[in-house]
Structures are given as structure tokens and as C-alpha cells.
Design an enzyme around this catalytic site. Structure first.
Site, PDB file in Angstrom:
ATOM      1  N   GLY A 148       0.798  -1.282  -0.198  1.00 54.11           N
ATOM      2  CA  GLY A 148       0.035  -0.083   0.084  1.00 54.11           C
ATOM      3  C   GLY A 148       0.895   1.260  -0.143  1.00 54.11           C
ATOM      4  O   GLY A 148       0.453   2.378  -0.527  1.00 54.11           O
ATOM      5  N   GLU A 171       1.620   1.914  -3.480  1.00 54.43           N
ATOM      6  CA  GLU A 171       0.165   2.287  -4.179  1.00 54.43           C
ATOM      7  C   GLU A 171      -0.057   3.761  -3.864  1.00 54.43           C
ATOM      8  O   GLU A 171      -0.495   4.361  -4.866  1.00 54.43           O
ATOM      9  CB  GLU A 171      -0.789   1.163  -3.628  1.00 54.43           C
ATOM     10  CG  GLU A 171      -0.677  -0.081  -4.264  1.00 54.43           C
ATOM     11  CD  GLU A 171      -1.645  -0.871  -3.603  1.00 54.43           C
ATOM     12  OE1 GLU A 171      -1.726  -1.082  -2.444  1.00 54.43           O
ATOM     13  OE2 GLU A 171      -2.411  -1.550  -4.432  1.00 54.43           O
TER      14      GLU A 171
HETATM   15  C1  LIG Z   1       9.329  -3.666   5.909  1.00 50.21           C
HETATM   16  C2  LIG Z   1       9.938  -4.569   6.094  1.00 50.21           C
HETATM   17  C3  LIG Z   1      11.028  -4.929   4.918  1.00 50.21           C
HETATM   18  C4  LIG Z   1      10.988  -4.270   7.241  1.00 50.21           C
HETATM   19  O1  LIG Z   1      12.416  -5.256   7.347  1.00 50.21           O
HETATM   20  P1  LIG Z   1      13.040  -5.448   8.766  1.00 50.21           P
HETATM   21  O2  LIG Z   1      13.797  -4.100   8.703  1.00 50.21           O
HETATM   22  O3  LIG Z   1      13.851  -6.752   8.484  1.00 50.21           O
HETATM   23  O4  LIG Z   1      12.070  -5.244  10.042  1.00 50.21           O
HETATM   24  P2  LIG Z   1      10.816  -6.600  10.467  1.00 50.21           P
HETATM   25  O5  LIG Z   1      11.455  -7.118  11.523  1.00 50.21           O
HETATM   26  O6  LIG Z   1      10.477  -7.298   9.442  1.00 50.21           O
HETATM   27  O7  LIG Z   1       9.918  -5.294  10.768  1.00 50.21           O
HETATM   28  C5  LIG Z   1       9.796  -4.508  11.846  1.00 50.21           C
HETATM   29  C6  LIG Z   1       8.683  -4.709  12.561  1.00 50.21           C
HETATM   30  O8  LIG Z   1       7.527  -4.027  11.728  1.00 50.21           O
HETATM   31  C7  LIG Z   1       6.578  -4.949  11.713  1.00 50.21           C
HETATM   32  N1  LIG Z   1       5.935  -4.698  10.329  1.00 50.21           N
HETATM   33  C8  LIG Z   1       6.595  -4.737   9.158  1.00 50.21           C
HETATM   34  N2  LIG Z   1       5.905  -4.358   8.199  1.00 50.21           N
HETATM   35  C9  LIG Z   1       4.338  -4.351   8.584  1.00 50.21           C
HETATM   36  C10 LIG Z   1       3.057  -4.210   8.110  1.00 50.21           C
HETATM   37  N3  LIG Z   1       2.894  -4.092   6.762  1.00 50.21           N
HETATM   38  N4  LIG Z   1       2.278  -4.281   8.922  1.00 50.21           N
HETATM   39  C11 LIG Z   1       2.425  -4.433  10.272  1.00 50.21           C
HETATM   40  N5  LIG Z   1       3.503  -4.618  10.955  1.00 50.21           N
HETATM   41  C12 LIG Z   1       4.477  -4.372   9.846  1.00 50.21           C
HETATM   42  C13 LIG Z   1       6.956  -6.404  11.975  1.00 50.21           C
HETATM   43  O9  LIG Z   1       6.067  -7.440  12.271  1.00 50.21           O
HETATM   44  C14 LIG Z   1       7.984  -6.080  12.884  1.00 50.21           C
HETATM   45  O10 LIG Z   1       7.451  -5.916  14.106  1.00 50.21           O
HETATM   46  P3  LIG Z   1       7.520  -7.368  15.294  1.00 50.21           P
HETATM   47  O11 LIG Z   1       6.828  -8.333  14.460  1.00 50.21           O
HETATM   48  O12 LIG Z   1       6.821  -6.664  16.467  1.00 50.21           O
HETATM   49  O13 LIG Z   1       9.027  -7.455  15.550  1.00 50.21           O
HETATM   50  C15 LIG Z   1       9.584  -6.061   6.197  1.00 50.21           C
HETATM   51  O14 LIG Z   1       8.960  -5.806   7.759  1.00 50.21           O
HETATM   52  C16 LIG Z   1       8.523  -6.242   5.333  1.00 50.21           C
HETATM   53  O15 LIG Z   1       8.773  -6.823   4.469  1.00 50.21           O
HETATM   54  N6  LIG Z   1       7.042  -6.172   5.604  1.00 50.21           N
HETATM   55  C17 LIG Z   1       6.024  -6.511   5.198  1.00 50.21           C
HETATM   56  C18 LIG Z   1       5.542  -5.487   3.821  1.00 50.21           C
HETATM   57  C19 LIG Z   1       4.168  -5.814   3.126  1.00 50.21           C
HETATM   58  O16 LIG Z   1       3.991  -7.168   3.135  1.00 50.21           O
HETATM   59  N7  LIG Z   1       3.617  -5.108   2.985  1.00 50.21           N
HETATM   60  C20 LIG Z   1       2.317  -5.213   2.210  1.00 50.21           C
HETATM   61  C21 LIG Z   1       1.172  -5.148   3.117  1.00 50.21           C
HETATM   62  S1  LIG Z   1      -0.185  -5.475   2.488  1.00 50.21           S
HETATM   63  C22 LIG Z   1      -0.783  -4.267   1.791  1.00 50.21           C
HETATM   64  O17 LIG Z   1      -0.150  -3.092   1.624  1.00 50.21           O
HETATM   65  C23 LIG Z   1      -2.189  -4.296   1.043  1.00 50.21           C
HETATM   66  C24 LIG Z   1      -2.509  -3.406  -0.061  1.00 50.21           C
HETATM   67  O18 LIG Z   1      -2.185  -3.327  -0.968  1.00 50.21           O
HETATM   68  C25 LIG Z   1      -3.366  -2.310   0.505  1.00 50.21           C
HETATM   69  C26 LIG Z   1      -4.730  -2.982   0.763  1.00 50.21           C
HETATM   70  C27 LIG Z   1      -5.843  -2.094   0.514  1.00 50.21           C
HETATM   71  C28 LIG Z   1      -6.853  -2.640   1.633  1.00 50.21           C
HETATM   72  C29 LIG Z   1      -8.251  -2.561   0.767  1.00 50.21           C
HETATM   73  C30 LIG Z   1      -9.445  -3.353   1.567  1.00 50.21           C
HETATM   74  C31 LIG Z   1      -8.933  -3.891   2.707  1.00 50.21           C
HETATM   75  C32 LIG Z   1      -9.846  -4.415   3.429  1.00 50.21           C
HETATM   76  C33 LIG Z   1      -9.663  -5.059   4.697  1.00 50.21           C
HETATM   77  C34 LIG Z   1      -9.967  -4.130   5.852  1.00 50.21           C
HETATM   78  C35 LIG Z   1     -10.944  -3.394   5.952  1.00 50.21           C
HETATM   79  C36 LIG Z   1     -10.797  -2.075   6.702  1.00 50.21           C
HETATM   80  C37 LIG Z   1     -10.984  -0.850   5.946  1.00 50.21           C
HETATM   81  O19 LIG Z   1     -12.278  -0.866   5.492  1.00 50.21           O
HETATM   82  O20 LIG Z   1     -10.195   0.117   5.703  1.00 50.21           O
END
Ligand SMILES: CC(C)(COP(=O)(O)OP(=O)(O)OC[C@H]1O[C@@H](n2cnc3c(N)ncnc32)[C@H](O)[C@@H]1OP(=O)(O)O)[C@@H](O)C(=O)NCCC(=O)NCCSC(=O)CC(=O)CCCCCCCCCCCCC(=O)O
Ligand SMILES: NC(=O)C1=CN([C@@H]2O[C@H](COP(=O)(O)OP(=O)(O)OC[C@H]3O[C@@H](n4cnc5c(N)ncnc54)[C@H](O)[C@@H]3O)[C@@H](O)[C@H]2O)C=CC1
Length: 738
Positions: free
Chosen positions: A113, A116
Site C-alpha cells: 500500500g 500504491e
Molecule cells: C518492511 C520490512 C522490509 C522491514 O524489514 P526489517 O527491517 O527486517 O524489519 P521487520 O522485523 O521485518 O519489521 C519490523 C517490525 O515491523 C512489523 N511490520 C513490518 N511490516 C509491517 C506491516 N506491513 N504491517 C504491520 N507490521 C509490520 C514487523 O512485524 C516487525 O514488528 P514485530 O513483529 O513486532 O517485530 C519488512 O517488515 C516487510 O517486508 N514487511 C512487510 C511488507 C508488506 O508485506 N507490505 C504489504 C502489506 S499489505 C498491503 O499493503 C495491502 C494493500 O495493497 C493495500 C490493501 C488495501 C486494502 C483494501 C481493503 C482492505 C479490506 C480489509 C480491511 C478493512 C478495513 C478498511 O475498511 O479499511
């Protein structure tokens, strides 16, 4: 939340703020210094509206706090109850519709996101060290905030397909080549973005709005997409997300933007409710949870500090040692590689050099970056004296206790007192190995998986006397080598191989009862495992297990005369693998095993009529009535016996939680991530169902102790089958139903 400020006279700066990774949370974020709570999305929307309403603001820059743009949607939010109101897609549209130029200043990461949001902006500037990607597919989703519709319009279908279906993170330089960003800077990115925003004031924005652009055409779009779909499905092994990503991109090529967005939402919702997304998001957090290791004695990641490893050594350059050396060199740790004599050393050196050449070819700066021809980086020797100054040694010689003890006793004498001594044993007792050293507190198991330079898993096994510093150092080294370290206790086979034993045993029993190797493999591969037990055994070599069974006195010359062929120590035993070995069928290396191959060393497994008739003769000789065994029974007996062992492992405190077992299986044994690991899978099947099936099979096969339900599983069921997160808290609680 997001902070709104004025960057330069006419530029508003909206800074996403939600530590540690500025996740775009729709959950409430409470700011310690202010008296109200705000979601990040709400604050972003408020900032945009405020900039729009303020006539003195002529342009906007969006950036993230602490040098990170955003890691995307808050993954924890996907499993919490839906909140009505804000969604990310409409906010991205709002950014794009703005009449004032909006520039994204991408530092650190812009993922999911987060990217995005940047795609909604009219311009994107990235810092040279930034990384970008749409990794939703890796957590069972697709980019659901219009990313599947905007990205192909910006970078074309082939690049968009690659990025969206693999979820890979790309560096800023690659993003620039693809046209994903407009500029890459080495200076302060936010200042550069503000400068650009100022220059853009008054310029037309129409051509910069991606939703208005057509998707670049390909001459053979339909054929290209069907081929891509076929490839992605093959690679996905039952995981739904990659396939739906392709469908969403296909919609972008066939439909107007708004219809494509509707299709994207429809597909996103299918994934969100599929169960696979939940499993993959569990796996994401499980991998992070195991970093926070603890042991039953109270040692933990919080209080232990790792020691720096400036130079390491590897002893034994066979199958495992050569991969371990490669991993260390890739991690830029100087290594000394040792063998027993010059002949083996030369063989090992050639193999290591070949691996490193191949790895270098995959890297941007290649061999130069690895610098492995430099003896200060990589040295080969047969003389243990070179070990005097190393900080850590990893032993990878034959799996033989006497040999390992001899080596550790030498290491204890030669290495400096503070050096750590690690063994890559796959099953032997760490305490026994440590007992011959004068520093058992610095002895630890570092169990790599084959091929060691590829597989991410590293089981880290502490002995009775291993110090917390030693565990912390091994964990830190795992991280530096980009591996997933999982801390486990010392028992035969540790976690992974111990759980594998009952699974492989059931697979062979199923052959006795009527299955063929290809039936068992197919059932488990259809379930999603990368490779079935018989193909795996052929790959690893049947002789490895044969040697171990001989050492245990289960077969071979030390077996007492008169021992029944299908019984050992009072329990059922299958001599089938031993019989194959006696016929020289060791698997791929000999061209024959459970399957036949085109030649010795061949890779293509073909069902072997010889094996089929051999099995018939065997069943006849032992008067076993052949029956048809369906897929369900194959899966239940193999998988539930493995899970059952997992409950015993938890009950014994060998692993501190079910997520440890799941991380081991996903990263070391090809367990499908979309099923979340064996223990997560058990929780989705339902513990009472697993228990009932184990009870049923155990009644039918009372001579197989591995099918007898674990006491811990029974206890959890008696306690009402608590959620997986709560299992461990019930370990020592009394159950009045038991
Ligand atoms: C970012 C990283 C590369 C960092 O890596 P690193 O430095 O090695 O640290 P980490 O140990 O991995 O992370 C540190 C810490 O952060 C936490 N964390 C990391 N990313 C996230 C995250 N995205 N969300 C939450 N927490 C996160 C991680 O757990 C660690 O914490 P700890 O566990 O306490 O130790 C790496 O972390 C990484 O690769 N992260 C993942 C990145 C990822 O996958 N991003 C994509 C996320 S999904 C997304 O973006 C979806 C979309 O496209 C948007 C969707 C739109 C939604 C539309 C409808 C939704 C409907 C459902 C809900 C309804 C609610 C509403 O109506 O709004
Ligand atoms: N092969 C596999 O898939 C896995 C093996 N392991 C474990 O890793 C260890 C090594 O296994 P492999 O690499 O498969 O064995 P291997 O047989 O391929 O290699 C062992 C190497 O050790 C060398 N060696 C023997 N004695 C030595 C000595 N005194 N000094 C220096 N070198 C010596 C041998 O010359 C040989 O090259 C074993 O403990 C095994 O259980 C662990 C995980 C997976």
C-alpha cells in the site's frame, strides 16, 4: 498518524508516521503527546484535504518518518474485524485527482500500500538506497489499492506481472530503469521532492495521472497472459494469490480503469476470505516471533548480547560444508575452509569456487563484491593450526559421534578461549559433543539445510550448558547470512528431523499396505509440499538413512539373529528401504531408488515397474493383504503423525511455541506457506478432528507408537481446543477433565 507541515513557501509536506515501518493502519494509533487517536489513513486523507483547501499551498510532498516511506497496509489489520469507512484505494484516487502536484519522496522502503500511495502521486523521487515492491502476494493477497491497475499502465505488463506475482523488492536503480520512479537522488530526498514540487506548480497534471493512461500494448497480449498464468500456477503449488494477481492485471489490459478496480476489489476479497491469506500472514509474524528467542531456563534475546564474528572457519567441505562456506563468504565474513587431506581439499575448493562463481553471476557487482579470490577473504587449509585466530568454527564432517568428538577436542585445544564451536550435526547429541571440550558453554548446534547456501532455515540447538551469549551470537550470524534462525532444544533429530521421522515411517508403511511411491508423493505434493517423501529420499540418498539405521542397530550385521523382519523392539518396522539399499538403489546418485532415473545422477523421476513388482513380491512374502489407500488416508497418516510428534516436542519444551515448528517446516522442509506450517494447519483442521483420526489409526495399528495421540494434544482438546496462541499457556495447567 500523518504529520502535516509546510516544507517551503508553497509546498505542504505530509509525513506518514507510524513506527517502526509507517504501516498504513486503519486501526487507531494513539500518539503519546496528543490527546486524541487517529488512523494513519484518516490523517493522510485530512492532510490532503487541508492542502487542497488552503489557497496558499500550491504543491504537496508525501514522505515517511524516520527515513522510511511506508511498508504498506498494517498486516495485523487484515485479521481484525472490518472497520467501515476508510479504505486505501479511495485515498490513492484522492491523491491522483489533486489539482496541485503531489510528489512522493521515497526513502527506505515503499512496499505494498505504501507503493500504491506513491503510484497515486504525480511524481516519484527515490533515494538511491530505497527499495520498492508490491509484496502482497507473499502474504496471500494482491495489491488491493488499485496497484494492479496503475502499475501496468506505468511500467508495462511484463514488468508489472513480474513485480506483482513474485512480490520481490527492487532497488531504486532498477525502479528508475523500469520507469517506476522519475528520479533517484543521493541527497536528502524530501528536500529534493520539495524542490521538484515547487518547479511543477502550474504545470498540467493530466499526463501524470496513471488512471488516465492506457496500458502499453503487446502484439500478443492474450497469449502472453495465458502463458504467464500457466507459469505462475505451476510455481504456486496450490497458492491462490499469484493466480489472482494475474487475473487482476489481465483486467487492467481488457477493461477501463474503474472496471479494473472493481475486479481488483472482487479478487482481493476472495483472497482475504480464502484462509490462505490468514495462514501466510501468520507465517509472516511467526518468522519475526522466533527471532525473540527464549529458553526454559529463562535466557532470552532481551538480555543476551551477540559477540562479533570477524573470522569464521568451516571443517569438512562435503555436501554441507561447501554451502556453508558460500553462505559465509556471501555474508562478507572472512572464512578458513578445512579438509582432512589435500585430495579432499582440492575437491572441496573446486566445489566452493564453482558455487561462488554462480552466486557472483547473480549479483550486480558479482565477483568483485564477494572478492573470494582474495586469501584474506577465503583461505583453504588442511592444518588445524590456522584456526588459532578464528572467532567461530562450524564443523561439517561425517555424521559420526567419535569423529565429531575427536574434532571438538582438537578445537578446544587449538582455538582461542573465546571462540565459539558449532556443529552441523543433523541429529547427534550436542551435550555429548560439548563434553569433550573445555568450553561447553560455547558449544552449539548450527543445523543448516541442504543446499546450505540456498535454504533459509538454520536450526540453532542449545545444549545443557550453552550460554545465552552463544545462542545470541549464533542467531546474529544467522541473520547476517540472511537465514531464519530458530532456537530449539537438544533431542535426537532436534525439531525438523524428529518430526520428519514418523512422517517418512508412515509413507513406507503405506507402501507395505498397498500404495505405490508415486501415489504417496502425489498426494503430499497436491497438498502443497514441494517434494513428496520418496522423491525427497531419492534426492538425499537412501544410503544416509541406511547408515543411521545400521548405527542404531536396526539393520545390518549388528542385528540380533532371529529378529522378525517387520518388527524392532516390539514395534512395527519396515525393512523396505534397507532392502532397496542392499540392491544398490541409493536414489538419484545411482540412477535407481524408489523411482528410476535416466542415468546415475539423473533428476527426472519415473515410476519404476521393478519397484511395483518388488512391492508385490514383498507383500506376498509377508502375507500382507493389499488394499486401495485413498488420498485422505495418505495425508492423514503422514501429516497427523508429524503433527503429533510436534505436540510432544512442545510438551517437552524442545521448542518454545508452535510458531517455531511452523517456521522450521516452511523454511526447511518445503511445507506450503499458504497452509501456515503443520501446527497452524492442525489448528485449522481442528484439534478434536486430528485427535479422533489419530485415535482411529492407532486402534487399527496398535504396533505403531507414533500414531498414539500425544498427551499434550489430548489435554488441549480436553481444555476446549484453545487458539494456537494460547497452547503454551496450557502446558502446565491442570485439566480437571484428564
Ligand atoms: C518492511 C520490512 C522490509 C522491514 O524489514 P526489517 O527491517 O527486517 O524489519 P521487520 O522485523 O521485518 O519489521 C519490523 C517490525 O515491523 C512489523 N511490520 C513490518 N511490516 C509491517 C506491516 N506491513 N504491517 C504491520 N507490521 C509490520 C514487523 O512485524 C516487525 O514488528 P514485530 O513483529 O513486532 O517485530 C519488512 O517488515 C516487510 O517486508 N514487511 C512487510 C511488507 C508488506 O508485506 N507490505 C504489504 C502489506 S499489505 C498491503 O499493503 C495491502 C494493500 O495493497 C493495500 C490493501 C488495501 C486494502 C483494501 C481493503 C482492505 C479490506 C480489509 C480491511 C478493512 C478495513 C478498511 O475498511 O479499511
Ligand atoms: N547432507 C545433508 O543433507 C545434511 C547433512 N547434515 C550434517 O552435516 C554433516 C556433514 O554432512 P555432509 O556434508 O552430507 O557429509 P559429506 O560426507 O558430504 O562431507 C563430509 C566431509 O567432511 C570431511 N572430513 C571428514 N573427516 C574430516 C576431518 N577429520 N577433518 C576435516 N574434514 C573431514 C570429509 O572429507 C568430507 O568432505 C553431517 O553431520 C550431517 O549429518 C546436516 C544437514 C543436512
Amino acid at each position: 498518524m500523518a504529520q502535516y507541515a509546510r516544507g517551503a513557501a508553497a509546498v505542504a509536506v505530509i509525513r506518514l508516521r507510524n513506527p517502526p515501518v509507517n504501516a498504513l493502519s486503519w486501526l487507531l494509533v494513539t500518539e503519546p503527546l496528543i490527546s486524541f487517536s487517529l488512523t494513519v489513513l484518516q490523517a493522510l486523507e485530512d492532510g490532503l484535504k487541508r492542502a487542497d483547501a488552503d489557497p496558499s499551498v500550491k504543491a504537496v510532498t508525501i514522505c515517511g518518518e524516520n527515513g522510511k516511506f511506508s511498508a504498506g497496509a498494517d498486516i495485523r489489520g487484515f485479521s481484525s474485524p472490518r472497520k467501515q469507512g476508510l479504505g486505501l484505494g479511495p485515498i490513492v484516487s484522492l491523491i491522483e485527482r489533486s489539482e496541485k502536484p503531489v510528489v512522493a519522496a521515497i526513502e527506505g522502503i515503499a512496499l505494498g500500500g505504501g507503493l500504491e500511495v506513491a503510484l497515486g502521486c504525480h511524481y516519484r523521487i527515490a533515494h538511491v538506497q530505497a527499495r520498492m515492491g508490491l509484496p502482497e502476494v507473499t502474504i496471500g493477497l494482491l495489491p488491493g489499492a488499485q496497484g494492479t491497475q496503475r502499475l501496468p499502465r506505468l511500467v508495462g505488463v511484463p514488468a508489472a506481472l513480474d513485480l506483482i506475482t513474485t512480490g520481490r523488492h527492487i532497488p531504486a536503480t532498477e525502479a528508475l530503469k523500469l520507469g517506476l520512479v522519475d528520479e533517484v537522488v543521493e541527497e536528502n530526498t524530501v528536500e529534493a521532492a520539495i524542490r521538484l514540487a515547487n518547479k511543477l506548480i502550474g504545470q498540467p497534471l493530466g499526463p501524470r495521472r496513471l488512471s488516465l493512461k492506457p496500458v502499453p500494448k503487446l502484439p500478443n497480449m492474450e497469449a502472453f497472459l495465458s502463458e504467464a498464468l500457466a507459469k505462475v500456477k505451476k510455481r504456486a503449488q496450490g497458492c491462490l494469490a499469484p493466480e489472482l494477481c494475474v487475473q487482476a492485471i489481465k483486467a487492467a489490459t481488457e477493461q477501463p480503469f474503474a472496471d479494473g478496480v472493481r475486479k481488483e476489489q472482487e479478487l482481493f476479497n476472495i483472497l482475504l476470505t480464502s484462509g490462505q491469506a490468514k495462514a501466510m500472514q501468520y507465517a509472516f509474524f511467526a518468522e519475526r516471533a522466533v527471532e525473540k528467542w527464549t529458553t526454559p531456563s529463562g535466557a532470552s534475546w532481551k538480555s543476551a548480547s551477540p559477540q562479533p564474528i570477524r573470522k569464521a572457519a568451516v571443517i569438512g567441505l562435503g555436501t554441507m560444508g561447501r554451502g556453508i562456506v558460500t553462505s559465509l563468504v556471501k555474508a562478507k565474513i572472512p572464512v578458513v575452509a578445512l579438509e582432512q587431506n589435500l585430495e579432499y581439499l582440492n575437491m572441496g575448493r573446486n566445489a566452493v569456487m564453482l558455487l561462488l562463481e554462480r552466486e557472483a553471476m547473480k549479483m550486480e557487482q558479482g565477483a568483485q563484491a564477494l572478492d573470494f579470490h582474495n586469501p584474506a577473504r577465503l583461505q583453504f587449509a588442511v592444518d588445524f593450526d590456522v584456526l588459532r585466530d578464528v572467532d567461530l568454527v562450524i564443523e561439517a564432517v561425517f555424521e559420526n559421534m567419535a569423529l565429531k568428538k575427536e574434532i571438538f577436542s582438537n578445537l578446544s585445544r587449538i582455538c582461542k578461549p573465546e571462540a565459539f564451536l558449532c556443529t552441523n550435526t543433523s541429529a547427534l547429541n550436542i551435550d555429548e559433543i560439548a563434553s569433550v571440550t573445555g568450553r561447553p558453554q560455547q558449544v552449539i548446534g548450527m543445523h543448516f539445510f541442504s543446499p546450505a547456501h540456498v535454504m533459509r532455515l538454520l536450526e540453532i540447538i542449545y545444549g545443557r550448558q550453552t550460554s545465552p551469549t552463544t545462542i545470541a551470537t549464533a542467531m546474529q550470524l544467522a541473520k547476517v547470512m540472511k537465514k531464519v534462525g530458530v532456537v530449539v532444544g537438544n533431542c535426537f533429530g532436534f525439531v525438523g528431523n524428529r518430526m520428519m521421522f514418523p512422517y517418512s515411517q508412515q509413507a513406507v508403511f503405506l507402501l507395505e499396505e498397498g500404495s505405490r511411491p508415486e501415489d504417496v508423493d502425489q498426494a503430499l505434493e497436491d497438498f502443497g509440499l514441494k517434494i513428496g517423501p520418496f522423491r525427497m529420499s531419492d534426492l538425499a540418498g537412501l544410503d544416509v538413512g541406511w547408515r543411521s539405521r545400521k548405527d542404531q542397530g536396526l539393520t545390518g550385521p549388528s542385528l540380533a539373529p532371529g529378529t522378525p523382519a517387520r518388527q524392532r523392539r516390539g514395534y512395527r518396522y519396515s525393512p523396505l528401504p534397507d532392502l532397496l539399499c542392499e540392491k544398490g538403489r541409493f536414489g538419484q546418485k545411482t540412477g535407481k531408488g524408489w523411482y528410476e532415473y535416466e542415468k546415475a545422477g539423473g533428476r527426472t523421476a519415473k515410476p519404476d515397474p521393478w519397484v511395483h513388482s518388488f512391492l508385490c513380491e514383498y507383500r506376498n512374502a509377508h502375507q500382507i493383504k493389499t488394499r486401495f489407500i485413498d488420498q485422505e488416508e495418505i495425508l492423514e497418516r503422514c501429516l497427523y503423525s508429524l503433527i503429533n510428534e510436534g505436540f510432544d516436542i512442545l510438551a517437552e519444551g524442545i521448542a518454545s511455541g508452535p510458531e517455531h515448528l511452523d517456521v522450521v517446516y516452511i523454511n526447511g522442509y518445503g511445507w506450503p506457506k499458504h497452509r501456515g506450517g503443520p501446527m497452524f494447519y492442525a489448528s485449522t483442521v481442528g484439534l478434536p478432528n486430528i485427535l479422533a483420526k489419530l485415535q482411529k489409526y492407532s486402534e487399527i495399528h496398535p504396533d505403531i507408537p507414533q500414531l498414539r495421540p500425544s498427551a499434550f494434544l489430548k489435554k488441549l482438546v480436553a481444555m476446549g481446543s484453545p487458539l494456537l496462541n494460547d497452547w503454551m499457556s496450557h502446558l502446565h495447567k491442570q485439566s480437571n477433565k484428564l
